[in-house]
Design an enzyme around this catalytic site. Structure first.
Site, mmCIF file in Angstrom:
data_model
loop_
_atom_site.group_PDB
_atom_site.id
_atom_site.type_symbol
_atom_site.label_atom_id
_atom_site.label_comp_id
_atom_site.label_asym_id
_atom_site.label_seq_id
_atom_site.Cartn_x
_atom_site.Cartn_y
_atom_site.Cartn_z
ATOM 1 N N TYR A 164 -4.217 -5.897 2.398
ATOM 2 C CA TYR A 164 -3.220 -5.994 1.454
ATOM 3 C C TYR A 164 -3.623 -8.408 1.436
ATOM 4 O O TYR A 164 -3.586 -8.268 1.039
ATOM 5 C CB TYR A 164 -1.675 -6.650 2.149
ATOM 6 C CG TYR A 164 -1.209 -7.107 0.927
ATOM 7 C CD1 TYR A 164 -0.199 -6.862 0.072
ATOM 8 C CD2 TYR A 164 -0.163 -8.362 1.359
ATOM 9 C CE1 TYR A 164 0.503 -7.564 -1.106
ATOM 10 C CE2 TYR A 164 0.699 -9.337 0.413
ATOM 11 C CZ TYR A 164 0.663 -8.800 -0.415
ATOM 12 O OH TYR A 164 1.450 -9.854 -1.191
ATOM 13 N N LYS A 168 -5.276 -10.898 -1.126
ATOM 14 C CA LYS A 168 -4.919 -11.092 -1.684
ATOM 15 C C LYS A 168 -5.781 -12.687 -1.115
ATOM 16 O O LYS A 168 -5.505 -13.760 -1.981
ATOM 17 C CB LYS A 168 -3.715 -11.904 -0.626
ATOM 18 C CG LYS A 168 -2.603 -10.369 -1.118
ATOM 19 C CD LYS A 168 -2.510 -11.105 -2.784
ATOM 20 C CE LYS A 168 -1.657 -9.871 -3.371
ATOM 21 N NZ LYS A 168 -1.464 -9.627 -5.142
#
Length: 301
Positions: A164, A168
């Site tokens: 993640y 991001k």
């Protein structure tokens, strides 16, 4: 609510808009007059399954309030179809809010390829596919606003979120480059790192704090970034719980060595504390400014 910022002639695509932050974004854009494409595959927080009801419900809420919206049930990895639907329904596209995302949290030593790839596909590939499909239209009309959704996990790291965090922070790198390429076509590109009380963050904080982190406290920043009034580009904003702050890179002045003489490992070790000294730190805005200290050192010798 002030009516100074309006979107009557604009079409906005919001991905992951069936709930949480995306739903709040879509509703607020519609309240400000935008025609909204409410995109949501309707899968679970970890990317399983599909359900059309989430997007349909948000569209119904917008229409009941007197707004204009259409539901899109495509995966963001089929971003061209989402853009095509916007064009077929409303004849144009002006603002993209790349919000869709999933979580597959695992510590790195337990991470498998499927968990890594699926997070990449939704966050990065999905944002790429949608934005790439819309980009020619934004260029042709000499107007566009693109908002990417980054995360504090990408900026600062977070235990169990290597996939993640990678995705991001990668989106912020995309933000910076598209801001440079889009500026002359009046396409402004920014990113937010939001904290909101959604299904993706439920259970990660106390119920008291969770209740205060309303998604509606993030959306005004997104709507402003999507407006004609906003003239900033390439920036990153942390936002949540009624607070907004702008993030920038900081770098030490560093230590210069004679490029003709070279430098030894021992010399690096000796200067290590000075290399990491942030007194009089600089904040490069682009590659040219980033190279300034190095060029000063080269001219010195």
């Amino acid at each position: 609510m002030s009516d100074a910022i309006r979107f009557e002639d604009k079409v906005v695509i919001v991905t992951g808009a069936g709930g949480g932050l995306g739903r709040a974004h879509a509703l607020l854009f519609a309240r400000h007059g935008a025609r909204v494409v409410v995109n949501d595959l309707g899968g679970t927080a970890n990317g399983q399954g599909a359900n059309a009801s989430a997007a349909n419900l948000v569209v119904a809420q917008i229409r009941e309030a007197g707004g204009t919206a259409v539901a899109s049930h495509d995966s963001v990895t089929a971003g061209d179809r989402i853009v095509e639907q916007a064009l077929d329904t409303f004849g144009r596209v002006d603002v993209l809010v790349n919000n869709a995302g999933i979580l597959r949290d695992k510590t790195f030593h337990k991470m498998d390829d499927a968990d890594w790839d699926q997070v990449y596909q939704v966050h990065v590939q999905g944002a790429y596919k949608l934005t790439h499909a819309a980009w020619p239209h934004l260029r042709e009309q000499n107007f566009g606003r693109v908002i990417f959704t980054s995360s504090t996990s990408g900026i600062y790291g977070n235990f169990g979120q290597s996939n993640y965090a990678m995705a991001k922070l990668g989106l912020y790198g995309l933000t910076r480059t598209l801001a440079l390429e889009g500026r002359r076509h009046n396409i402004l590109v920014n990113a937010i790192a939001p904290t909101g009380g959604t299904r993706m963050t439920e259970g990660l904080m106390s119920p008291e704090v969770f209740a205060l982190l309303k998604p509606e406290l993030v959306s005004p920043v997104v709507v402003y970034l999507g407006s004609e009034q906003c003239q900033d580009t390439g920036d990153l904003y942390e936002v949540g719980g009624g607070w907004v702050g702008k993030v920038r890179w900081e770098r030490s002045l560093g230590v210069g060595f004679d490029p003709h003489q070279g430098m030894s490992v021992d010399a690096i070790a000796k200067e290590w504390a000075n290399i990491g000294n942030f007194e009089d730190a600089v904040h490069p805005r682009d590659n040219v400014e980033a190279l300034e200290q190095m060029m000063v050192n080269l001219k010195k010798y």
